[in-house]
Design an enzyme around this catalytic site. Structure first.
Site, PDB file in Angstrom:
ATOM      1  N   ASP A  59      18.033  -0.463   4.664  1.00  0.00           N
ATOM      2  CA  ASP A  59      16.810   0.712   4.719  1.00  0.00           C
ATOM      3  C   ASP A  59      16.511   1.080   3.380  1.00  0.00           C
ATOM      4  OD1 ASP A  59      15.830   2.916   6.608  1.00  0.00           O
ATOM      5  OD2 ASP A  59      16.956   4.057   5.079  1.00  0.00           O
ATOM      6  N   ALA A  80       7.392  -0.155   5.965  1.00  0.00           N
ATOM      7  CA  ALA A  80       6.859   0.713   7.037  1.00  0.00           C
ATOM      8  C   ALA A  80       6.722  -0.177   8.296  1.00  0.00           C
ATOM      9  CB  ALA A  80       5.433   1.155   6.739  1.00  0.00           C
ATOM     10  N   THR A 122      -3.154   3.760   4.215  1.00  0.00           N
ATOM     11  CA  THR A 122      -4.014   2.934   5.024  1.00  0.00           C
ATOM     12  C   THR A 122      -5.452   3.592   5.339  1.00  0.00           C
ATOM     13  OG1 THR A 122      -4.212   1.741   7.169  1.00  0.00           O
ATOM     14  CG2 THR A 122      -2.677   3.886   6.730  1.00  0.00           C
ATOM     15  N   TYR A 146       0.173   5.290  13.955  1.00  0.00           N
ATOM     16  CA  TYR A 146       0.356   4.708  12.690  1.00  0.00           C
ATOM     17  C   TYR A 146      -0.247   5.278  11.612  1.00  0.00           C
ATOM     18  CZ  TYR A 146      -0.358   1.481   9.145  1.00  0.00           C
ATOM     19  OH  TYR A 146      -0.385   0.724   7.737  1.00  0.00           O
ATOM     20  N   LYS A 150       0.953   7.752   8.257  1.00  0.00           N
ATOM     21  CA  LYS A 150       0.746   7.528   6.915  1.00  0.00           C
ATOM     22  C   LYS A 150       0.124   8.680   6.049  1.00  0.00           C
ATOM     23  CE  LYS A 150       1.673   3.257   6.023  1.00  0.00           C
ATOM     24  NZ  LYS A 150       2.443   2.333   4.880  1.00  0.00           N
TER      25      LYS A 150
END
Length: 330
Positions: A59, A80, A122, A146, A150
């Site tokens: 991890d 991610a 992103t 998602y 982020k």
């Protein structure tokens, strides 16, 4: 990217067995940096880790907390969960895997005095933009879990930079494509257009679906900004160089040029020599007509400009990688 061994850094690359992380790690090593790749291999591939990198499986946050005490100059955080559809059906997996993990990583960096962070963000943080090209000042209204995770990480990074003096940069990618030699895109669940079209060319998929041909664009299909993965990787090196203590800077990374779905399919046909049958399907909910980056801030502050903007060249690099992988496993 020119090599400068006089300023070698000791770096951790989380998610360095994945697509973008593996290319970035390779470029950093070639530039003379010492790289430790941390990846739990849940979506990454062990053979995508550069042979000159130290590899620690596990991890991202847990491993970082264990090894940051060795004294690192920075962390590049790619690890991610990134499937939009899955993020909507299993949000807990994304809030835990993305936000909680990143928060623990930030805490470990603060505890050990690690000075620099470059974060893989992103364009999904913007949601459906009001105009295009999209600047960093555009409203952030993500339309999926998602993108929301982020954006939450970006907010946490801002607070940690201000409170603890971390020099932090977030890079908001648009559509990453292409490959770099042995390092390329190979997801178990593929959602990206170019590799999906190339799967038709290798015979692993019968046809490509075009989701919507009634958009207000020249050919009716959605337009996206494709950035070569090597240009993207080199932006990370520049971000490390220009990161400033106590500041969190956010940059869009794209070519500034949009290509439609039909243009991408035609480019894949030309490069592969395959007919690539295509069929039109209904639009997908939440798919904007046009997503193109305004990367002026990265040009001005990082000195970054994409050099590999030719669509055929991007496809050709991806095709070379895909074909070599296919031949090795057939």
């Amino acid at each position: 990217m020119t090599e400068d061994h006089s300023s070698s850094l000791k770096l951790i690359v989380t998610g360095g067995a994945g697509y973008v992380g593996s290319v970035c790690a390779a470029r950093l090593i070639e530039a003379g940096h010492e790289v430790t790749v941390v990846d739990d291999l849940s979506t990454g591939h062990k053979d995508a880790v550069h042979p000159d990198a130290r590899f620690v499986e596990g991890d991202a946050a847990e491993v970082a907390a264990e090894i940051l005490g060795e004294g690192f100059d920075g962390v590049l955080h790619f690890a991610a969960k990134s499937l939009v559809g899955e993020s909507m059906s299993d949000p807990a997996k994304y809030w835990e895997g993305n936000v909680v993990t990143s928060l623990r990583l930030l805490e470990a960096m603060h505890a050990h005095g690690t000075p620099r962070l470059v974060f893989s963000s992103t364009a999904a943080t913007y949601g459906e933009p009001e105009s295009s090209p999209i600047p960093e000042t555009a409203p952030t209204r993500p339309t999926n879990t998602y993108g929301a995770t982020k954006l939450a990480i970006d907010a946490a990074i801002t607070d940690f930079a201000r409170a603890h003096g971390i020099a932090a940069v977030s890079l908001r990618y648009f559509n990453v494509a292409g490959a770099y030699g042995a390092f390329g895109e190979r997801h178990a669940t593929e959602t990206h257009l170019i590799p999906l079209v190339l799967q038709v060319a290798t015979g692993d998929r019968a046809r490509i679906q075009i989701y919507g041909d009634d958009y207000p664009t020249p050919d009716g299909t959605a337009i996206r900004d494709y950035i070569h993965v090597v240009d993207l990787a080199d932006a990370h090196s520049l971000a490390l160089k220009h990161a400033t203590a106590g500041e969190h800077r956010i940059y869009n990374l794209g070519s500034g040029t949009g290509f439609s779905v039909r243009e991408v399919v035609e480019a894949c046909r030309a490069v592969t020599g395959h007919a690539v049958p295509a069929e039109v399907a209904p639009r997908r909910a939440g798919d904007p007509s046009v997503l193109v980056a305004a990367s002026d801030r990265a040009h001005a502050e990082l000195g970054w400009r994409p050099e590999r903007t030719d669509l055929a060249g991007i496809v050709a690099d991806a095709w070379e990688f895909t074909r070599s992988r296919h031949a090795a496993h057939s």
